[in-house]
Design a protein around this motif. Structure first.
Motif, PDB file in Angstrom:
ATOM      1  N   ARG B  85      79.181   5.912 -24.472  1.00 29.83           N
ATOM      2  CA  ARG B  85      78.431   7.150 -24.688  1.00 29.83           C
ATOM      3  C   ARG B  85      76.983   6.771 -24.951  1.00 29.83           C
ATOM      4  NH1 ARG B  85      80.388  11.487 -24.053  1.00 29.83           N
ATOM      5  NH2 ARG B  85      82.640  11.654 -23.993  1.00 29.83           N
ATOM      6  N   VAL B  86      76.092   7.423 -24.254  1.00 23.75           N
ATOM      7  CA  VAL B  86      74.684   7.054 -24.337  1.00 23.75           C
ATOM      8  C   VAL B  86      73.851   8.273 -24.733  1.00 23.75           C
ATOM      9  CG1 VAL B  86      72.742   6.041 -23.116  1.00 23.75           C
ATOM     10  CG2 VAL B  86      75.041   5.365 -22.515  1.00 23.75           C
ATOM     11  N   ASP B  87      73.025   8.102 -25.742  1.00 21.74           N
ATOM     12  CA  ASP B  87      72.111   9.170 -26.148  1.00 21.74           C
ATOM     13  C   ASP B  87      70.863   9.079 -25.276  1.00 21.74           C
ATOM     14  OD1 ASP B  87      71.224  10.990 -28.746  1.00 21.74           O
ATOM     15  OD2 ASP B  87      69.559   9.916 -27.822  1.00 21.74           O
ATOM     16  N   ILE B  88      70.621  10.135 -24.486  1.00 23.40           N
ATOM     17  CA  ILE B  88      69.418  10.111 -23.642  1.00 23.40           C
ATOM     18  C   ILE B  88      68.425  11.171 -24.099  1.00 23.40           C
ATOM     19  CG2 ILE B  88      70.435   9.059 -21.603  1.00 23.40           C
ATOM     20  CD1 ILE B  88      70.719  11.915 -20.449  1.00 23.40           C
ATOM     21  N   GLY B  89      68.651  11.721 -25.269  1.00 25.33           N
ATOM     22  CA  GLY B  89      67.696  12.687 -25.805  1.00 25.33           C
ATOM     23  C   GLY B  89      67.928  14.105 -25.355  1.00 25.33           C
ATOM     24  N   SER B  90      68.959  14.332 -24.519  1.00 27.87           N
ATOM     25  CA  SER B  90      69.241  15.703 -24.120  1.00 27.87           C
ATOM     26  C   SER B  90      70.244  16.308 -25.102  1.00 27.87           C
ATOM     27  CB  SER B  90      69.778  15.743 -22.690  1.00 27.87           C
ATOM     28  OG  SER B  90      70.964  15.020 -22.610  1.00 27.87           O
ATOM     29  N   SER B  91      70.626  17.553 -24.865  1.00 31.88           N
ATOM     30  CA  SER B  91      71.462  18.231 -25.852  1.00 31.88           C
ATOM     31  C   SER B  91      72.828  17.564 -25.991  1.00 31.88           C
ATOM     32  CB  SER B  91      71.616  19.694 -25.469  1.00 31.88           C
ATOM     33  OG  SER B  91      72.203  19.774 -24.198  1.00 31.88           O
TER      34      SER B  91
END
Lengths: 399, 235
Positions: B85-91
């Protein structure tokens, strides 16, 4: 909404920089960010900016019953609101662990330090007393909410005026604001909180941590102090051991910080009072600059090279931001080292350039005095933390 | 109010279609939406146009909305079975399969830890679906994508600044490159990773990039010159 995670890359880089006595925003270890104190049009409304962290405090009052255990005292109530507007990870309505700690510390700072004379709030013993309520709203979270909130709360209390009351026999009369001049609350002293963060087993210490530094820190110590050098609160959190010398050193730093900030609050209060007397513009409207579309503009970003900059031919500042007038006037100030200069009433600038003497306690007073200069802009007070700290030591002697 | 190209717009304004030929096809980009046969503006910003017929609203924004084909910098937050799981800054968080790395097979798993940063390509971005990332191109080569694990610093900027930096006309990187040797990964999601030769240079670069947001090319050049002079004294 979930918080942005901190990557290993950021963590390692920040720790590495701290070990090299550097900070990302160019401050040195014991520097505060710029502090701006502004008051609203209504009495008891105070907005404080600490760098990009913003806190709004509003004081209100009502007549109610005093507590049964203390029939001769008024009641002070402190409430901290952390809305999701400040940081997406804050939840509306429910207080997080961080929020509980914050409101508890604020309560300890304001109530248990007995900075306010609660007896003067009593109207009829055991029956009627003033209930004073301080609402603290966190508007933006960029680290160190605590210090910012304590400045806002105590400034708001000092700014607040309650309606005058006369008691004749059984009759209690509350005069309206027009009828009689409202009375200020009697505040004995100004307790302020100063946070210290510790890194690598307490080896390195920083004052006024930014949001990222708070995420990396190992532990935190909060000292509540007033300008008479009386400690009102002290709290240590985190998993680390502190040496006695470190606690002492922190309290010594807190003394200087508190002196400077109290001075700043007094100045802001005085400016507001003068503006009100003369019928000049006051309130938040003056805080907002009419830059319209450019209001998103970045403020002057200094590279951590304040010392080298002064040597460079460009008059002592990185002047990254060439188009703003404010930065130009700032540049001029930086070159005139520690010169007291009053351009116009309004903004006070403290700690602009020059060697720092934070730790040196003997020169506390003249340090605070000499580093003052005023700048054009009503009701904004700025504490500039960019002193080139030559004598400043980041490493605490762990031995 | 009807607006034309280059004007400042507000949500609710109407896009002026009268100068267009009646049956010409246009591409309606971000910030514009169709309502009852009219094209309305749904974001505050400036109306932009590009040949042959693309219109969009250029606005200040910090929240990233995943878009197919974008190169993004993400932070690995979780390992769930075969995917990260990668946080890309979207919701919502995006997913990244462990097989979508160069040279990865079922037996040869890539070395990715939680908290690592990855430079990846957005493969799937739909309205109601989780975004999917890959770190390889269609030939299976990494092409510079993958885990970034060589020091440096990651910071967040606005999406507008990232678009500005990636614009070929922007002089910032060229000017900085004259003095500093650096490596950078600029994600369309507003995250920028920089690594220069020393930590001071890295901090300097990060500050320079963030300061350049509201500057024009001439101002950027002056700022860089001053900065380089200062930074060279530090080392």
């Amino acid at each position: 909404m979930r918080e942005t995670p901190l990557s290993n890359c950021e963590r390692e880089f920040i720790l590495k920089c701290i070990a090299q006595h550097k900070r990302l925003d160019g401050r040195s270890a014991y520097d505060y960010r710029d502090i701006r104190i502004a008051f609203g049009v209504s009495l008891g409304c105070c907005h404080v900016e600490l760098g990009k962290t913003r806190v709004l405090a509003q004081v209100s009052c009502e007549v109610g019953q005093p507590k049964q255990t203390r029939p001769h005292d008024g009641v002070l109530f402190v409430n901290v609101e952390m809305s999701p507007m400040a940081c997406p990870s804050f939840e509306a309505g429910r207080q997080s662990e961080e929020g509980v700690e914050l409101s508890r510390l604020m309560e300890r700072c304001l109530k248990e330090s007995r900075c306010m004379d609660l007896e003067s709030l009593c109207i009829v013993a055991g029956e009627k007393a003033w209930h004073i309520r301080v609402d603290i709203h966190v508007l933006n979270h960029e680290g160190n909410i605590l210090d910012c909130a304590s400045i806002a709360a105590i400034s708001a209390l000092a700014h607040f005026r309650r309606p005058d009351v006369t008691v004749q026999g059984e009759e209690i009369r509350i005069h309206s604001m027009e009828d009689r001049t409202p009375v200020p609350l009697s505040i004995h002293h100004f307790p302020l909180l100063v946070s210290f963060t510790f890194f690598s087993q307490g080896k390195h210490m920083l004052v006024d941590p930014s949001e990222k530094e708070e995420k990396v820190m190992e532990g935190k110590m909060v000292i509540g102090m007033n300008k008479h050098r009386e400690i009102c609160t002290l709290q240590v959190t985190g998993q680390m051991l502190l040496l006695k010398e470190q606690v002492l050193r922190c309290s010594n730093i807190a003394v200087t910080k508190v002196t400077v900030i109290t001075e700043l609050i007094f100045q802001a209060l005085e400016n507001d009072k003068q503006a009100r007397l003369k019928g000049e513009k006051h309130g938040f409207a003056e805080l907002v600059s009419g830059e319209k579309i450019t209001s998103n503009k970045q403020p002057v970003t200094d590279v951590p090279v304040s010392q080298a900059m002064e040597e460079s031919e460009e008059d002592g500042s990185s002047s990254m931001d060439s188009d703003s007038e404010e930065s130009e006037s700032f540049t001029q100030h930086a070159s005139e080292e520690r010169k007291v200069e009053i351009l116009a009433k309004g903004v006070g600038m403290i700690g602009d350039g020059g060697p720092s003497k934070w730790i040196d306690l003997t020169c506390d007073d003249d340090h605070a005095e000499s580093k003052k200069s005023t700048k054009f802009k009503p009701e904004l007070i700025e504490l500039d933390g960019e002193s080139s700290e030559e004598e400043c030591q980041v490493v605490l002697d762990a031995s | 109010m009807k607006v034309c190209v280059g004007q400042v717009t507000l949500p609710g304004d109407e896009f002026d279609m009268s100068p267009l030929e009646s049956n010409k096809k246009i591409v309606v980009g971000p910030g514009l939406a169709e309502f009852e046969g009219m094209i309305k503006i749904i974001k505050p910003g400036i109306l932009r146009y590009r040949e042959p017929a693309t219109y969009w609203i250029d606005s200040h924004q910090k929240r990233y909305v995943a878009n197919k084909g974008d190169l993004v910098v993400g932070i690995v937050t979780q390992k769930v079975g075969d995917i990260f799981r990668v946080d890309i800054g979207s919701s919502e968080q995006a997913s990244l399969s462990y097989l979508s790395f160069e040279g990865a097979t079922k037996r040869n798993r890539p070395d990715v830890k939680i908290g690592d940063i990855v430079y990846a390509n957005v493969l799937v971005a739909n309205k109601d679906m989780e975004a999917e990332l890959v770190c390889i191109d269609s030939d299976g080569h990494s092409n510079g994508l993958g885990v970034i694990r060589s020091g440096g610093f990651l910071f967040q900027s606005s999406l507008h600044l990232v678009r500005k930096l990636l614009n070929p006309n922007c002089v910032l990187q060229k000017t900085l490159g004259k003095t500093f040797e650096f490596e950078t990964a600029i994600g369309m999601n507003g995250r920028i990773w920089v690594r220069a030769q020393s930590d001071i240079q890295t901090i300097t670069m990060a500050n320079a990039i963030l300061a350049s947001e509201h500057m024009n090319n001439v101002q950027i050049e002056t700022m860089c010159k001053k900065l380089c002079k200062v930074a060279s004294k530090m080392d």
